[in-house]
Design a protein around this motif. Structure first.
Motif, short mmCIF file in Angstrom:
data_model
loop_
_atom_site.label_atom_id
_atom_site.label_comp_id
_atom_site.label_asym_id
_atom_site.label_seq_id
_atom_site.Cartn_x
_atom_site.Cartn_y
_atom_site.Cartn_z
N ASP A 1 0.87 -1.17 0.00
CA ASP A 1 0.00 0.00 0.00
C ASP A 1 0.91 1.22 0.00
O ASP A 1 1.47 1.60 1.04
N TYR A 2 1.08 1.82 -1.19
CA TYR A 2 2.03 2.93 -1.32
C TYR A 2 1.64 4.13 -0.45
O TYR A 2 2.50 4.90 -0.05
N CYS B 1 3.74 -0.27 -9.94
CA CYS B 1 3.66 -1.52 -9.17
C CYS B 1 4.92 -1.70 -8.34
O CYS B 1 6.00 -1.27 -8.76
N SER B 2 4.80 -2.38 -7.23
CA SER B 2 5.98 -2.71 -6.43
C SER B 2 6.70 -3.91 -7.06
O SER B 2 6.14 -4.60 -7.91
N PHE C 1 6.47 8.71 -1.80
CA PHE C 1 5.07 8.37 -2.12
C PHE C 1 4.09 9.53 -2.00
O PHE C 1 2.92 9.37 -2.27
N LYS C 2 4.60 10.70 -1.56
CA LYS C 2 3.71 11.84 -1.34
C LYS C 2 3.49 12.67 -2.60
O LYS C 2 2.36 13.05 -2.90
N TYR D 1 3.46 12.11 -5.78
CA TYR D 1 2.56 11.56 -6.80
C TYR D 1 1.84 10.36 -6.21
O TYR D 1 2.32 9.22 -6.35
N PRO D 2 0.71 10.58 -5.54
CA PRO D 2 0.04 9.49 -4.82
C PRO D 2 -0.24 8.28 -5.72
O PRO D 2 -0.64 8.44 -6.88
N GLY D 3 0.05 7.11 -5.17
CA GLY D 3 -0.18 5.88 -5.93
C GLY D 3 1.06 5.41 -6.67
O GLY D 3 1.05 4.33 -7.27
N TYR D 4 2.12 6.23 -6.64
CA TYR D 4 3.34 5.88 -7.38
C TYR D 4 4.56 5.96 -6.48
O TYR D 4 4.59 6.74 -5.52
#
Ligand code: PRX
Length: 645
Positions: free
Chosen positions: A60-61, A465-466, A486-487, A489-492
């Protein structure tokens, strides 16, 4: 980039390769469509597990939460040593080449196993327990591998500090990771010179009250200052140690090592890697990216103090049962043909080095290369910074005689292993491009607003993806981990690199988009260098930027303003250069100091680095809008000073 030169895959390489064009496509697609199944297969294929995992991945990024193979138990040293003993106990694991060309030594898997078990027992006898952090501050001697693997055998976490870092930098890292144990050498040897190692430890130790023991490997003949009760000779401790040491069963997510790297703000970050995912990713990329086959002699020239040394000199190759070369010296000693001589001497098949070394050797002329054979070479690799097409072509044509594919591998300390790279039997090459993603890797390009760009594009590089080798945290500061990566660009996962994708989907890394510079492949935060400069009593302010440098890739350019009444002088320049070397290490050698009466700042007091970068790069036409500056005349003064240099 439409006209970029293309080198097709060589049929003879493709014929014998683990991965060809077709299998790359199929496997890549599968790794994206069914990541759980794909990675489970690879984990079973590459590693020996004491107990299978329960969950392949749990990521969970938004929380910086990254877990792979949780519940699985394994031991890194067992994977790198014990499991090879039955089939290849007498095979050479490490070929160690001394700084002095007359010396080398070969260590078999059986011998390495024995030494690792012994040293694991030495560590235990010093009180080192599972989860404790051991600082390793060593030159490129074979014992470095023994020490690393011994830590993994008992579940201790290692934190290697590059031997070129100063006592001050070493102290910061010992304190940050709460290390109570240091393993060092008395001295190191590089380019015919002797380098004090233990003296730096002694100096650092003065500010490390919790340090319990310093284990010293004898590598020279000179006497060193000895601290009874704290210092222990490695050879003496090894003499009485048993060579029986069961490998600790570690959880896949137990910490394996911490490695410090520079970020855009002050303090270096302790990148934390864990056991199962990291080892799998290092081993798998080592096999496929270098098309490693049983019996190959493989040489990565990186120092163990960097991530490349961790993943591609030690863990990846040894996990795959390879013969890995470890070189103590420098490419130009005794002469600029040393790399090529070593290749001939040990019949190296796969050679992995950095663009800065290639450029430096290219500048010495062809003759140093052409007077050697290099006929054993099959694959050439590059890492650490963008390789300019001219250096790529020289590497390919002159070093590799146009026979060997060049794999330009893009990755980072944080990624644990290679993410964007050609595969020798599968990927047509374009000089200067890291080409295509490895299995399971999903690069995306974003614009500054965070929109995903499709097709041909230019922007920041993120990963959606991780992958198993991804860092899990920053030691002692998980919030900083989330904030840094991770802040924005949320989700990346944000890499900090700029990138361009061409019409064929090839990636071209354009360099850092943050205040990190890459000097000779060494990553440095400009903030760290500035903090060092302002320690000087005469310095009022300093701003550091990178500028293009023919050999180093980037050079260090410092704008320094002095306190009122202080005169700039050659002596002061030398003092500042020494100060930075003392605070950080010899790798942080300032190339240019420009004295300036003031720094260009916005009305809110922020230094306009964009302008300084342009001045440093001599791009005076493209300064852009300077109207938001508190005092635009400062820029004129800076330009004038530059012109006068
Ligand atoms: O800017 C990229 C550059 O080096 C950075 C990572 O530095 P470090 O963590 O010290 O790891 C170096 C060894 C993996 C990246 O953010 N970099 C690394 N490899 C390449 C590269 N830039 C372009 N091309 C590469 N092949």
């Amino acid at each position: 980039m439409t006209n970029a030169k293309i080198y097709d895959v060589k049929p003879d390489i493709a014929h014998n390769a683990h991965i060809n064009q077709e299998t790359y496509q199929t496997l890549y697609q599968r790794s994206i469509d069914e990541p759980g199944a794909f990675w489970a297969e690879q984990a079973a294929l590459f590693l020996t597990w004491q107990k299978p995992w329960q969950t392949v991945m749990d990521c969970d990024y938004s929380q910086g939460h990254i877990r792979w193979f949780e519940g699985g138990k394994l031991n890194v040293s067992e994977n790198c040593l014990d499991r090879h003993l039955a089939d290849r106990g007498d095979q050479v694991a490490i070929i160690w080449e001394s700084d002095n060309p007359a010396h080398d030594k070969k260590i078999t898997y059986r011998e390495l196993h024995q030494q690792v078990c012994k040293f694991a027992n030495v560590l235990k006898s010093q009180g080192v327990k599972k989860g404790d952090c051991v600082c390793i501050y060593l030159p490129m001697i074979a014992e470095a591998a023994v020490v690393m693997l011994a830590c993994t055998r008992i579940g201790a976490v290692h934190s290697i500090v590059f031997g070129g870092f100063s006592a001050e930098a070493l102290k910061d890292r010992i304190l940050d990771s709460n290390c109570q144990y240091v393993v060092c050498a008395d001295v190191g040897h590089r380019g015919g010179k002797t380098i004090a190692i233990k003296a730096n430890v002694d100096q650092a130790a003065m500010a490390c009250p919790d340090l319990k023991s310093v284990i010293v490997i004898k590598n020279g003949t000179e006497n060193v200052v000895w601290h009874n009760g704290r210092d222990i000779w490695y050879h003496e401790a090894m003499q009485g140690a048993s060579d029986q040491c069961p490998a600790e069963a570690m959880d896949a997510e137990d910490p394996l090592f911490i490695l410090y790297t520079s970020g855009s703000t002050g303090k270096p970050k302790g990148i934390l890697h864990t056991t199962g995912g990291y080892l799998l990713y290092a081993a798998m990329t080592h096999k496929y990216v270098f098309d490693y086959h049983d019996g190959d002699i493989y040489w990565c020239t990186a120092d163990i103090g960097w991530i490349t040394g961790h993943s591609y000199m030690i863990y990846g190759p040894l996990c795959n049962g390879a013969t890995t070369v470890m070189f103590e010296g420098v490419p130009t000693y005794p002469e600029a043909d040393r790399f090529w001589r070593i290749i001939d001497k040990h019949q190296v098949n796969i050679f992995y080095t950095a663009p800065t070394a290639i450029r430096a050797l290219m500048a010495q002329g062809h003759e140093f290369v052409t007077r050697t054979e290099r006929s054993s070479l099959r694959i050439l690799g590059s890492v650490g910074e963008p390789i300019n097409p001219e250096a790529w072509e020289w590497y390919y044509h002159v070093v590799g005689d146009a026979r060997c594919p060049v794999v330009d591998t893009w990755w980072q300390t944080e990624t644990g292993g290679i993410l964007i790279t050609p595969l020798p039997g599968a990927t047509p090459l374009k000089p200067g491009s890291a080409t295509l993603p490895f299995f399971g890797i999903t690069p995306e390009i974003l614009d500054s607003q965070g929109n995903v760009l499709q097709g041909e594009a230019d922007g920041v590089l993120v990963l959606s993806c991780s992958w198993p080798g991804q860092a899990r945290s920053l030691y002692g500061d998980h919030q900083r981990f989330i904030d840094t990566y991770f802040k924005s660009y949320p989700g990346y996962y944000f890499t900090g690199d700029g990138v361009r994708r061409d019409e064929e989907g090839y990636y071209w890394i354009t360099g850092r988009v943050d205040d990190v510079i890459n000097v000779s492949g060494h990553r440095m935060g400009t903030a760290e260098i500035e903090s060092a400069l302002v320690l000087h009593q005469h310095v009022a302010e300093a701003a550091v930027v990178g500028y293009p440098h023919d050999i180093k890739g980037q050079g260090i350019y410092a704008f320094v303003s002095l306190n009122v009444g202080v005169q700039a002088s050659e002596e002061l320049r030398r003092e500042l250069i020494n100060l930075v070397r003392q605070e950080i290490g010899a790798i942080a050698s300032l190339d240019i100091i420009q004295w300036t009466p003031a720094l260009p700042k916005t009305r809110s007091g922020k230094i306009m680095r964009r302008i300084l970068r342009k001045v440093a790069s001599n791009e005076l036409d493209g300064l852009g809008d300077t109207s938001t500056l508190a005092d635009p005349t400062v820029v004129d003064a800076i330009i004038l000073h530059r012109a006068n240099q």
